[in-house]
Every structure is written in C-alpha cells, then in structure tokens.
Design an enzyme around this catalytic site. Structure first.
Site, short mmCIF file in Angstrom:
data_model
loop_
_atom_site.label_atom_id
_atom_site.label_comp_id
_atom_site.label_asym_id
_atom_site.label_seq_id
_atom_site.Cartn_x
_atom_site.Cartn_y
_atom_site.Cartn_z
N HIS A 1 -10.70 -90.82 42.06
CA HIS A 1 -10.13 -91.60 40.95
C HIS A 1 -11.26 -91.89 39.96
O HIS A 1 -11.30 -92.92 39.32
CB HIS A 1 -9.56 -92.89 41.56
N HIS B 1 4.31 -95.98 41.40
CA HIS B 1 3.28 -96.37 40.41
C HIS B 1 3.52 -95.50 39.17
O HIS B 1 2.65 -94.78 38.70
CB HIS B 1 1.90 -96.12 41.01
N HIS C 1 -9.01 -101.64 41.75
CA HIS C 1 -8.37 -101.85 40.45
C HIS C 1 -7.44 -103.06 40.59
O HIS C 1 -6.70 -103.18 41.58
CB HIS C 1 -7.54 -100.62 40.05
N ASP D 1 -4.61 -103.99 39.46
CA ASP D 1 -3.16 -103.89 39.71
C ASP D 1 -2.84 -103.66 41.19
O ASP D 1 -1.74 -103.95 41.63
CB ASP D 1 -2.49 -102.82 38.83
N ASP E 1 -4.23 -94.05 43.84
CA ASP E 1 -4.49 -93.41 42.55
C ASP E 1 -5.56 -92.34 42.76
O ASP E 1 -6.68 -92.66 43.18
CB ASP E 1 -5.02 -94.43 41.54
N HIS F 1 -8.14 -99.16 46.60
CA HIS F 1 -9.26 -99.35 45.68
C HIS F 1 -9.09 -100.71 45.01
O HIS F 1 -8.07 -101.37 45.17
CB HIS F 1 -9.39 -98.21 44.67
ZN LIG Z 1 -6.46 -97.27 39.96
#
Ligand SMILES: [Zn+2]
Length: 276
Positions: free
Chosen positions: A150, A237, A62, A64, A173, A60
């Site tokens: 998520h 993570h 995001h 990070d 995630d 995804h």
């Molecule tokens: Zn995420």
C-alpha cells in the site's frame, strides 16, 4: 465459518456505509478485521460486541481503518465483569496507537472508575506487532499474516483465516503483490478493497486520483482472485461508493477477469463459508 462485512465504505462519511471493518465468525470465536467508523453499531446488528471479540486484527494504521478503536477499547472495558484484555494484532505502530488511544481516554477512565464501585480495573490490551506468518491459533482456527503493498503507506499486512479446510482472506488496502498472492492461494473467500479507476479518472479531482496508485482497481482484484484460484470475491471499501443500481457495473468489471462468484458488499453482507 461466516464472514460479515460490517463496514463497506471508505474514508468519506456515507449515510449507508460504515468504515472498513470485517467480522469473521469462527469456531474459536469472533475475529474483527479493522475497526472503522461505526464498527460497533454494525457489530450489534450482526449480533456481536466488543466484549465477544477474541481478536482484533489491524491491516494498517490509516485512520479510516482504526477510527473506532477507542469505541472498541471503551466498550469492551466498560461492559466487562472482570479484566478482559483486548488481543490486538497489527503492524509496527499498533502498540503506540493503542497506548495513545488509552491515553486519550484517560478522563473517561477516571470518571467511570470513580463512579462504578464494581469496576476496579482499567482497560487493557495485549498488543502483538506482526509482520508475517501465523499470528493466532486456537483449535482448528489459524490466522496468518503477510506483508501487502500500500506504498507509500508502510507497513501493511493482509490476513488469512483458516478453519479446517475453509479459508477467508482479508486483503485490506493494497495493490496486487506477492504477499497477497501467498495468502490467497486456493482461498474460498477474498474480501478486498476495490476502487473504480474509470470513475475516479472521470471525476478527476487530484486528491481522489491519488488513491489510484496504492489501491487495487476492480480488474486488479479480479485478477488477483483468478490467479490464485479463489472461489468468491467480496468487493468492499468501495471508492467511489456505488450509486443506486450501479452495483452491477462493479460485478461486470470483476467478472470480465474472474470466473468465480463476485459479491459487491453492502454493510452486513454475509457470506457463509460452510465446511466442505
Ligand atoms: Zn489505507
């Protein structure tokens, strides 16, 4: 097949944990899942490089999970001796991210093209935006994607790598969901984001509490693994990052609900997924 956790950390900078990234070394070559902070430093420690990748798989968008995409793009290109498009697989939005990354590197691209007489091509990527199903197949290595949950972040995907009779799932995630269950069925290894609900509730910061509703807690991960007959769970993570000597607490929370092997990842943790 071998799994190397390149980055076991979270969005928060940590002196010992790079951002989310997992390497799966297969007979078809090195597959990279997400490219968080410091990914190429850890890849170098694991003995690979941007140029050696046969695929970058993004769970995804995001930040990070994709912070160092620019580094992967630049290093693959600047160390190449012939055009070597980077194969990228990710959810809707990935093509735009790659294009924007190339755009932000425009000055660097111009500098290097002008300076290196033997570098006459620009960085390129072959982006495939994916939702579900088989997304990569080479020899006996197959990568399958499935939607994860998520929410409110959408879309997100998890991946399963099959090599012969062995399999590794990269959850990314997500909270427990049907798509992830499908990927996990009978898998040898599940690499999964994990957060400590008990510690986060103790800390009580609103922005940290927000992570609870769209990530799996350690017991959630353990139950996903148990429900689907997974052999080994790799917690990564990690939020908040385990303090010195506290990894055992994470393991115990998982073992309370899962009878298989539990690994609390550090950067460069390796898991051998040998042929049966
Ligand atoms: Zn995420």
């Amino acid at each position: 097949m071998e799994v190397v956790v390149l980055g076991s950390g979270s969005p928060l900078p940590d002196p010992h944990r790079a951002g989310p990234a997992t390497l799966v070394r297969t007979k078809a070559g090195d597959l990279l899942f997400d490219c968080g902070r410091g990914v190429l430093m850890r890849a170098a420690a694991a003995g690979t490089s941007a140029g050696a990748l046969v695929g970058l798989f993004v769970t995804h968008l995001h930040s990070d999970h994709v912070t160092d995409l620019n580094d992967v793009v630049t290093m693959r290109w600047a160390t190449s001796f012939e055009p070597a498009p980077l194969p990228v697989f990710g959810p809707a939005g990935t093509a735009g991210l790659v294009a924007a990354t190339e755009a932000c590197l425009e000055w660097d691209i111009r500098y290097r093209l002008a300076h290196h007489a033997d570098l006459t091509w620009r960085p390129t990527a072959e982006v495939t935006e994916i939702e579900a199903g088989v997304v990569f197949e080479r020899g006996e290595v197959r990568v399958t994607a499935a939607p994860t949950d998520h929410s409110p972040v959408r879309p997100t995907v998890g991946f399963r790598v099959d090599e012969g009779s062995r399999s590794v799932v990269i959850a990314g995630d997500t909270v427990p969901c049907a798509g992830l269950d499908d990927l996990c069925a009978g898998a040898d290894v599940l690499v999964h984001t994990a957060v400590r609900r008990d510690l986060i509730e103790q800390i009580g910061l609103p922005r940290l509490l927000d992570v609870l509703d769209y990530h799996s807690s350690v017991p959630d991960v353990a139950q996903t693994a148990a429900r689907n007959g997974v052999a080994t769970v790799v917690l990564t993570h990690l939020v908040p990052a385990p303090g010195p000597g506290s990894e055992g607490e994470w393991r115990e929370q998982a073992r309370a609900r899962f009878g298989g092997d539990v690994v609390v990842a550090e950067d460069l943790t390796r898991i051998d997924v040998a042929p049966r």
